[in-house]
Design an enzyme around this catalytic site. Structure first.
Site, PDB file in Angstrom:
ATOM      1  N   ASP A 254       0.880  -1.185   0.000  1.00 22.68           N
ATOM      2  CA  ASP A 254       0.000   0.000   0.000  1.00 22.68           C
ATOM      3  C   ASP A 254       0.912   1.228   0.000  1.00 22.68           C
ATOM      4  O   ASP A 254       0.937   2.008   0.953  1.00 22.68           O
ATOM      5  CB  ASP A 254      -0.917   0.005   1.213  1.00 22.68           C
ATOM      6  CG  ASP A 254      -2.047   1.037   1.086  1.00 22.68           C
ATOM      7  OD1 ASP A 254      -2.024   1.817   0.115  1.00 22.68           O
ATOM      8  OD2 ASP A 254      -2.932   1.055   1.956  1.00 22.68           O
TER       9      ASP A 254
ATOM     10  N   ASN B 178       1.496   6.724   3.362  1.00 24.73           N
ATOM     11  CA  ASN B 178       2.192   5.696   4.128  1.00 24.73           C
ATOM     12  C   ASN B 178       3.707   5.846   4.138  1.00 24.73           C
ATOM     13  O   ASN B 178       4.413   4.982   4.660  1.00 24.73           O
ATOM     14  CB  ASN B 178       1.785   4.312   3.625  1.00 24.73           C
ATOM     15  CG  ASN B 178       0.357   4.002   4.003  1.00 24.73           C
ATOM     16  OD1 ASN B 178      -0.163   4.532   4.973  1.00 24.73           O
ATOM     17  ND2 ASN B 178      -0.299   3.155   3.221  1.00 24.73           N
TER      18      ASN B 178
ATOM     19  N   ASP C  88       1.642   1.053   7.744  1.00 21.26           N
ATOM     20  CA  ASP C  88       0.549   0.313   7.107  1.00 21.26           C
ATOM     21  C   ASP C  88       1.056  -0.775   6.163  1.00 21.26           C
ATOM     22  O   ASP C  88       0.882  -0.710   4.947  1.00 21.26           O
ATOM     23  CB  ASP C  88      -0.404   1.256   6.374  1.00 21.26           C
ATOM     24  CG  ASP C  88      -1.351   1.957   7.323  1.00 21.26           C
ATOM     25  OD1 ASP C  88      -1.303   1.663   8.530  1.00 21.26           O
ATOM     26  OD2 ASP C  88      -2.140   2.800   6.873  1.00 21.26           O
TER      27      ASP C  88
END
Length: 284
Positions: free
Chosen positions: A209, A214, A228
């Protein structure tokens, strides 16, 4: 988010049309789950993030005691135990949140991590050039730091497509949630194209992701860590690059994709970018 302050724009997965889980800073009162209250003790639990599946992130403490706790309600499909396993494997190889506690009860699951230095790259919206370079350089460093040999996790296109197909058979596919460029394809055509998986250009341990929020960026403007990692696994690096470049549009507007690729150190690959963005939208 498990580290860094929560961004003030849509989170990983892009705008409301995206097929991914949408997250946002809570704008209405949030009930603190019992497990989070126990972890917080005498400290306040400040809600900083909420996604459409009911997942919540709270910030605890401050300074050296600053932590984040993710909480996922039972039945949400959010697998925090899987993220804890990935963080444990990555630990000491590249900067990611340190797991302090993880568990579950009848109400849900939780993941407590120590905060990393830096702020989410989306908080650098007033200086997107610096942020985009940090995201590109950070992603390259992430890919180079993690060994392919011995990685126990997979994010292969074949497995992601199989999960998307299962989600489709269960009636969960909703083209209205896809990006506009994919909605016009229709379900049958989209899945037909997704079945044409391009050969792997360069196998790496993907973040899973790698969208802008992030990557954490320090006060010096350089990347300082990643958060994450629940989908981390082996895949073509373009699975990450397609999402990372796409997310620059969602968070900073058009015109930043080539800069991210230059910072990463790779020439554009339109075919693989197009493919992995389609697969991203199809994924449950």
């Amino acid at each position: 988010m498990t580290g860094g302050r929560a961004p003030e724009v849509p989170a990983p997965g892009g705008p409301a049309g995206s097929g991914r889980v949408i997250s946002e800073i809570p704008t209405s009162p949030v009930d603190v789950p019992a497990a989070v209250s126990v972890l917080a003790g005498d400290e306040p639990a400040r809600p900083v993030w909420r996604n459409q599946l009911g997942g919540l992130t709270f910030e605890l403490g401050g300074g050296a005691r600053r932590r984040f706790v993710k909480w996922a309600p039972a039945g949400s499909g959010l697998d925090l135990a899987a993220e804890a396993r990935r963080l444990a494997w990555v630990q000491d190889r590249t900067p990611v949140p340190q797991v302090l506690d993880a568990g579950e009860d009848d109400d849900g699951a939780w993941l407590l991590t120590r905060a990393l230095p830096g702020r989410s790259a989306v908080e650098w919206a007033t200086d997107p050039r610096q942020a985009v370079v940090a995201v590109g350089e950070g992603l390259r460093a992430f890919h180079e730091a993690l060994p392919v040999a011995g990685c126990p996790f997979s994010w292969a296109a074949e497995e992601r497509l199989a999960r998307a197909e299962a989600h489709r058979r269960a009636g969960g596919t909703d083209p209205a949630r896809w990006e506009p460029e994919h909605r016009a394809l229709g379900v049958e055509r989209a899945f037909s194209l997704a079945a044409q998986i391009p050969p792997v250009e360069h196998l790496v341990v993907c973040h899973g992701d790698a969208c802008v929020p992030n990557t954490l960026v320090g006060d010096d403007g350089r990347w300082s860590g990643h958060v994450d990692l629940g989908a981390l696994g082996l895949a073509d690096r373009w699975a990450d690059l397609a999402a990372a470049t796409w997310s620059t549009r969602w968070n900073y507007g058009p015109g930043w994709e080539r800069l991210l690729l230059d910072a990463y150190g790779v020439a554009p690959d339109e075919e693989r970018t197009r493919y992995y963005r389609l697969l991203w939208d199809l994924g449950p």
